[in-house]
Scaffold this active site. Structure first.
Site, mmCIF file in Angstrom:
data_model
loop_
_atom_site.group_PDB
_atom_site.id
_atom_site.type_symbol
_atom_site.label_atom_id
_atom_site.label_comp_id
_atom_site.label_asym_id
_atom_site.label_seq_id
_atom_site.Cartn_x
_atom_site.Cartn_y
_atom_site.Cartn_z
ATOM 1 N N HIS A 1 43.934 8.390 -12.042
ATOM 2 C CA HIS A 1 42.906 8.730 -12.191
ATOM 3 C C HIS A 1 42.839 9.941 -11.079
ATOM 4 O O HIS A 1 41.667 10.895 -11.006
ATOM 5 C CB HIS A 1 42.264 8.248 -12.327
ATOM 6 C CG HIS A 1 41.804 7.163 -13.653
ATOM 7 N ND1 HIS A 1 41.918 7.805 -14.967
ATOM 8 C CD2 HIS A 1 41.775 5.724 -13.859
ATOM 9 C CE1 HIS A 1 42.261 6.962 -15.882
ATOM 10 N NE2 HIS A 1 41.947 5.822 -15.302
ATOM 11 N N ASP B 1 48.792 3.824 -20.863
ATOM 12 C CA ASP B 1 47.278 3.141 -20.316
ATOM 13 C C ASP B 1 46.077 3.657 -21.252
ATOM 14 O O ASP B 1 45.947 4.739 -21.751
ATOM 15 C CB ASP B 1 46.752 4.014 -18.745
ATOM 16 C CG ASP B 1 46.162 2.784 -18.870
ATOM 17 O OD1 ASP B 1 46.136 2.229 -17.539
ATOM 18 O OD2 ASP B 1 44.597 3.025 -19.177
ATOM 19 N N HIS C 1 43.429 3.892 -20.943
ATOM 20 C CA HIS C 1 41.976 5.209 -20.067
ATOM 21 C C HIS C 1 43.454 6.595 -20.220
ATOM 22 O O HIS C 1 44.398 6.269 -19.764
ATOM 23 C CB HIS C 1 42.209 5.220 -18.745
ATOM 24 C CG HIS C 1 40.958 3.801 -19.321
ATOM 25 N ND1 HIS C 1 41.169 2.614 -19.051
ATOM 26 C CD2 HIS C 1 39.115 3.727 -20.033
ATOM 27 C CE1 HIS C 1 39.996 1.776 -19.504
ATOM 28 N NE2 HIS C 1 39.196 2.114 -19.241
ATOM 29 N N ASP D 1 46.555 -1.910 -20.392
ATOM 30 C CA ASP D 1 44.844 -2.196 -20.661
ATOM 31 C C ASP D 1 44.318 -2.233 -21.949
ATOM 32 O O ASP D 1 43.361 -2.793 -23.224
ATOM 33 C CB ASP D 1 43.540 -1.363 -20.046
ATOM 34 C CG ASP D 1 44.530 -0.400 -19.792
ATOM 35 O OD1 ASP D 1 44.845 0.086 -19.620
ATOM 36 O OD2 ASP D 1 43.087 0.386 -19.195
#
Length: 640
Positions: A187, A229, A231, A319
């Site tokens: 991120h 991931d 996200h 995740d």
């Protein structure tokens, strides 16, 4: 029958042969050098970054995985290396110095005031958190991934140099590398505004920096980054959105305000990076192995094979694993192992993986073990194919529609796509659900006992139709939001360019004013001294060639000057010579003698201006000595 491009490495087999469950490679995988061990990068100092308040990004995320691999007996099969701390020069391959300085400043502030929660959690509780060791831990994580990328490339060159014969074209694959690191990174780098560069638990984008280092050094000409991931890696996308040498492919949850609300299928890259950003945005929760594997077989693997990178970097966040409450997905450890095997089969370049997310310790440990076993050469465990979720086909069709113009390997015929999903439905079985979740009877006796079975079946079909329509509407809203975000980015960029242009204009105007003043001075000097002398003799309102009094321009007897006659502010200035100087705690005065012979005593120093270069250094020193001697002869009131 699958791709319209005959040179594609990937063929979808006819439905009768089970095309959904397996894929045929026309180009075999490289073999690993005998006796070579994959490298595992881990440094316990990364655990020093911690938080006094409860947080899902725990200090033990990486150490738990390392200890689990040790208990599983896998550490003996790898080379364990500590990595290094990334330097500013390495970080600057993708990040700005302002970003680096901001992380360092916030780390120092957290070190000085560790109990200030508003300071340590600038985005609020549960967001990114700073500690006194945030910068150091993030640099270690980044350095480990850099070492992993550079190491596999170097090992690949060494393996190529030891081919059996000069005519042997089948190069050996270097052993892969796995970096067990924290904090995560994908991120970081998404927000270019002042005072906000770290987000989503990330400080430096480790995988992006590793790609930037090998591209900058020339060790690799093309790098692919695959990010599973849950996200979206908004930082990685932002850093490479216009970079044609880097292909970024994330699979992530999208829509319904899922953080970070980026990664629509229509975001395919800009500038020189057109087509180098391929998003797979899942629009529903609960996706399982078969859903992810369908994306790999239909989209990801053909694109990776066509791109043919020199290095494949894997942002391995777990995740999306079954059991991780953060992701709400159902991918098993065996599913991640199968995806890893497909990646190794899709490319013949070195591969390096890095841990990103994953916040259920047990689940993350099991997934890391499964991926590492495949990297070590083991076959992945089999999984039972299930029916695809209703949102998968619309999502993958949207991905194909947006990316087929950039990749010939995705230009399937409509029949090939229909056959793919038909085969998925044929070989898949319904996922196991509880009786409470069942909407239709599963056995004949239940149907006889339930006279409303047909009605319930129709309702279930209607719900499926509504779900598909909702998914399509969500995709349309997402594309609209992505278009809005792009427009906002363009406006911000235009405003930034306007500010820079305005600053440049102001600087140019300043230079113009300075040039005009210098030119005017030259013009006045070229007019000759006759006018100046004539003006001076008759007095002037603007004496020329004067300088301010200072330590180097002292008011001493014998100093040539301009003095303003009388006591009124509108009087004229005349050339004169300083006769005597008086100083006390109140101020400074001087006696002056004008060139026409008149004298004035006790004249305030503010009504006297020094003439530039009025005397040589020797003359000034003599005048100073004379002034000092004169001072010694005056009343003690005026002694310096």
């Amino acid at each position: 029958t699958g791709a319209c491009c005959a040179s594609s490495l990937w063929l979808l087999l006819p439905p009768c042969t089970g095309s959904f469950s397996r894929i045929v490679l026309l180009n075999p995988c490289r073999a690993m050098p005998r006796g070579a061990k994959p490298k595992l990068y881990y440094n316990p100092e990364m655990s020093t970054h911690t938080h006094p308040w409860a947080h899902v990004e725990k200090r033990t995320r990486a150490s738990d995985v390392y200890e689990h691999l040790d208990r599983a007996g896998l550490l003996g099969s790898v080379q364990v290396l500590p990595g290094h701390s990334a330097s500013d020069e390495e970080l600057r391959t993708v990040h700005t110095q302002r970003h680096i300085d901001e992380v360092g400043r916030m780390t120092a502030a957290a070190r000085a005031d560790p109990t200030n929660r508003e300071l340590c959690e600038p985005d609020g509780p549960g967001g990114v958190y700073y500690s006194g060791h945030a910068d150091a831990a993030a640099r270690l994580a980044c350095g480990c991934v850099i070492d992993a990328a550079v190491g596999v490339l170097q090992d690949s060159k060494n393996a190529t140099a030891t081919r059996a014969s000069p005519g042997d074209k089948a190069r050996r694959r270097a052993p892969p590398a796995f970096a067990i690191v924290r904090p995560p990174g994908h991120h970081a780098g998404a927000d270019p505004t002042d005072g906000h560069h770290a987000e989503g638990f990330c400080f430096y984008n480790s995988v992006a920096v590793a790609a930037g280092v090998v591209l900058a050094s020339g060790d690799a000409q093309k790098v692919a980054i695959l990010d599973w991931d849950v996200h979206h890696g908004n930082g990685t996308q932002s850093l490479f959105y216009e970079e044609g040498r880097c292909l970024y492919i994330p699979l992530h949850r999208f829509g319904e305000r899922w953080y970070p609300e980026t990664g629509a299928a229509c975001e395919t890259g800009g500038g020189g990076g057109q087509g180098r950003n391929l998003n797979v945005p899942w629009t529903s929760d609960g996706l399982a192995d078969s859903d992810y594997l369908a994306a790999f077989r239909l989209v990801l693997c053909p694109v990776l094979a066509q791109f043919s990178p020199d290095l494949l970097l894997l942002s391995a966040g777990f995740d999306a694993a079954d059991g991780d409450a953060q992701g709400k997905m159902k991918v098993t450890a065996a599913g991640f192992a199968q995806m890893t095997q497909l990646l190794l089969s899709a490319v013949d370049c070195p591969v390096a993986a890095a841990l990103e997310g994953g916040y259920n310790s047990r689940v993350t440990c099991e997934c890391c073990e499964a991926v590492l076993r495949v990297l070590l050469g083991s076959s992945p465990p089999a999984t039972s194919p299930t029916l695809l979720a209703p949102s998968v086909e619309p999502t993958l069709r949207s991905v194909l529609a947006h990316n087929a113009p950039h990749w010939s390997g995705l230009r399937y015929s409509e029949k090939a796509v229909q056959d793919f999903f038909a085969e998925a439905a044929r070989v898949g079985s319904a996922p196991r659900v509880s009786k409470r979740q069942r909407t239709a009877p599963a056995f004949a006796d239940e149907e006889r006992a339930n006279p409303r079975a047909a009605e319930q079946q129709k309702l279930a079909e209607k719900r499926a139709v509504r779900e598909a329509a909702r998914g399509a509407a969500e995709e349309e809203r997402a594309e609209s939001a992505a278009a809005l975000a792009r427009a906002e980015r363009e406006v911000k960029a235009a405003r930034r360019r306007c500010r820079e242009a305005e600053e440049g204009l102001q600087a140019a105007e300043g230079r113009l004013a300075a040039a005009r003043e210098a030119h005017a001075l030259l013009e006045r000097g070229a007019g000759g001294k006759e006018e100046e002398e004539e003006d001076d003799a008759n007095g002037t309102t603007n004496p020329r060639g004067t300088v301010l009094w200072s330590s180097s321009v002292r008011c001493v007897p014998g100093r040539r000057c301009f003095a303003q006659f009388g006591v009124d502010d509108d009087e004229l200035w005349f050339r004169a010579t300083v006769l005597q100087v008086y100083r006390d705690d109140v101020g400074q005065w001087a006696d002056v003698k004008y060139d026409d012979g008149d004298e004035e005593r006790m004249k305030p120093i503010k009504r006297i201006k020094a003439l530039e270069d009025s005397s040589s250094d020797e003359e000034e020193e003599a005048a100073t000595a004379q002034g000092v001697q004169a001072q010694l002869s005056v009343s003690p009131l005026w002694v310096l």
